[in-house]
Design a protein around this motif. Structure first.
Motif, PDB file in Angstrom:
ATOM      1  N   VAL A 147     -18.937  11.647 -15.756  1.00  0.00           N
ATOM      2  CA  VAL A 147     -18.784  11.805 -14.311  1.00  0.00           C
ATOM      3  C   VAL A 147     -18.690  10.455 -13.611  1.00  0.00           C
ATOM      4  N   HIS A 148     -19.465   9.474 -14.066  1.00  0.00           N
ATOM      5  CA  HIS A 148     -19.533   8.172 -13.402  1.00  0.00           C
ATOM      6  C   HIS A 148     -18.722   7.148 -14.187  1.00  0.00           C
ATOM      7  N   GLY A 166     -14.476   7.408 -10.711  1.00  0.00           N
ATOM      8  CA  GLY A 166     -15.264   8.505 -11.266  1.00  0.00           C
ATOM      9  C   GLY A 166     -14.433   9.584 -11.929  1.00  0.00           C
ATOM     10  N   SER A 222     -22.239  14.362 -19.263  1.00  0.00           N
ATOM     11  CA  SER A 222     -22.855  13.336 -18.426  1.00  0.00           C
ATOM     12  C   SER A 222     -24.359  13.320 -18.568  1.00  0.00           C
ATOM     13  N   SER A 248     -26.098  12.848 -15.941  1.00  0.00           N
ATOM     14  CA  SER A 248     -26.519  13.407 -14.658  1.00  0.00           C
ATOM     15  C   SER A 248     -26.574  14.930 -14.691  1.00  0.00           C
ATOM     16  N   ASP A 260     -22.842  16.362  -8.587  1.00  0.00           N
ATOM     17  CA  ASP A 260     -21.944  15.930  -9.659  1.00  0.00           C
ATOM     18  C   ASP A 260     -21.305  17.125 -10.347  1.00  0.00           C
ATOM     19  N   TYR A 309     -19.550  21.807 -17.954  1.00  0.00           N
ATOM     20  CA  TYR A 309     -20.374  20.619 -17.716  1.00  0.00           C
ATOM     21  C   TYR A 309     -21.612  20.727 -18.595  1.00  0.00           C
ATOM     22  N   GLN A 341     -16.400   8.356  -2.047  1.00  0.00           N
ATOM     23  CA  GLN A 341     -16.602   8.366  -3.494  1.00  0.00           C
ATOM     24  C   GLN A 341     -17.084   7.006  -3.987  1.00  0.00           C
ATOM     25  N   GLU A 388     -20.670   5.837  -5.872  1.00  0.00           N
ATOM     26  CA  GLU A 388     -20.764   5.095  -7.132  1.00  0.00           C
ATOM     27  C   GLU A 388     -21.693   3.893  -6.977  1.00  0.00           C
ATOM     28  N   ARG A 398     -25.406   4.990  -6.787  1.00  0.00           N
ATOM     29  CA  ARG A 398     -26.018   5.336  -8.073  1.00  0.00           C
ATOM     30  C   ARG A 398     -26.343   4.085  -8.890  1.00  0.00           C
TER      31      ARG A 398
END
Length: 240
Positions: free
Chosen positions: A79-80, A85, A110, A112, A117, A129, A182, A186, A189
């Protein structure tokens, strides 16, 4: 990946016996090289698992290039990522996902488990996911299920999606996060994870001054005073 089972509906044996015809071509997208290496070692023994890793990427631009060139059946997508992303990868690969023949399907993988997310990548077109606590066996099973068109989620994450799509006018998951761009998310985080400004600049391919500008914007929009408050705010929302 730990020994904890993370995928809903996982089987006891995700591996295939040698000589079976079950095969799936996969691209790994994650900005941590050691993690990609670990996943490759865990699932990429094609004669055992049926999974053939045909490409890897560490950021958005690399991902789009590799996915377009290899046309895998499934993409394991973090995701990141630097460059926008996982959601940006999905946006730029929309035509591949929507292809009438041999569509490329995406499975988010991920660390997360934040609702924002999960819902973001599902709205972007991902078929599932799972978190990085998933076992190799369950990950292989999840990949094949996504290849076949199923939706796959780690158990507690499915509830996020059901809640978000319960009605077409569902409110934003987090109104505060919805104010951020977005790129600001990022930066938020990475700040919350303890990265220095120089490290964030390197991760996202931007200047230190641009990082400072994003941090100032995040603090202003969230009405926070400093990075310590920001870290507590992000930790409370399980965004780290």
């Amino acid at each position: 990946m730990s020994d904890e089972t993370g995928a809903a509906g996982g089987t006891e044996a995700g591996a295939t016996a040698p000589g079976t015809e079950r095969r799936v071509r996969v691209v790994l997208v994650d900005d941590h090289r050691m993690f990609r290496t670990g996943v490759q070692a865990e699932i990429g023994r094609t004669e055992i698992t049926g999974v053939e890793v045909v490409g890897e990427a560490a950021d958005v631009d690399q991902a789009v290039t590799v996915i377009t060139a290899t046309r895998p059946e499934v993409v394991l997508l973090d995701v990141h990522l630097p460059g926008g992303g996982g959601v940006e990868v999905l946006r730029r690969c929309a035509s591949l996902m929507g292809a009438a023949e041999d569509p490329v399907r995406f499975l988010a993988l991920s660390v997360s488990d934040a609702a924002e997310d999960v819902i973001g990548v599902i709205r972007g077109g991902a078929r599932g996911y799972v978190t990085k606590t998933i076992t190799g066996t369950d990950l292989v099973d999840s990949i094949f299920r996504v290849q076949e068109g199923d939706a796959v989620f780690s158990p507690r994450l499915a509830g996020f999606v059901l809640d978000a799509f319960a009605s077409t006018d569902a409110p934003p998951v987090d109104e505060d996060m919805d104010r951020l761009t977005q790129r600001e998310r990022e930066v938020l985080r990475l700040i919350a994870r303890g990265y220095a400004y120089k490290e964030i600049a390197k991760q996202l391919y931007i200047s230190v001054k641009t990082v400072e500008s994003h941090v100032s914007a995040v603090l202003r929009k969230l009405q926070l005073s400093n990075r310590h408050e920001l870290t507590r705010w992000a930790t409370a929302r399980r965004l780290v």
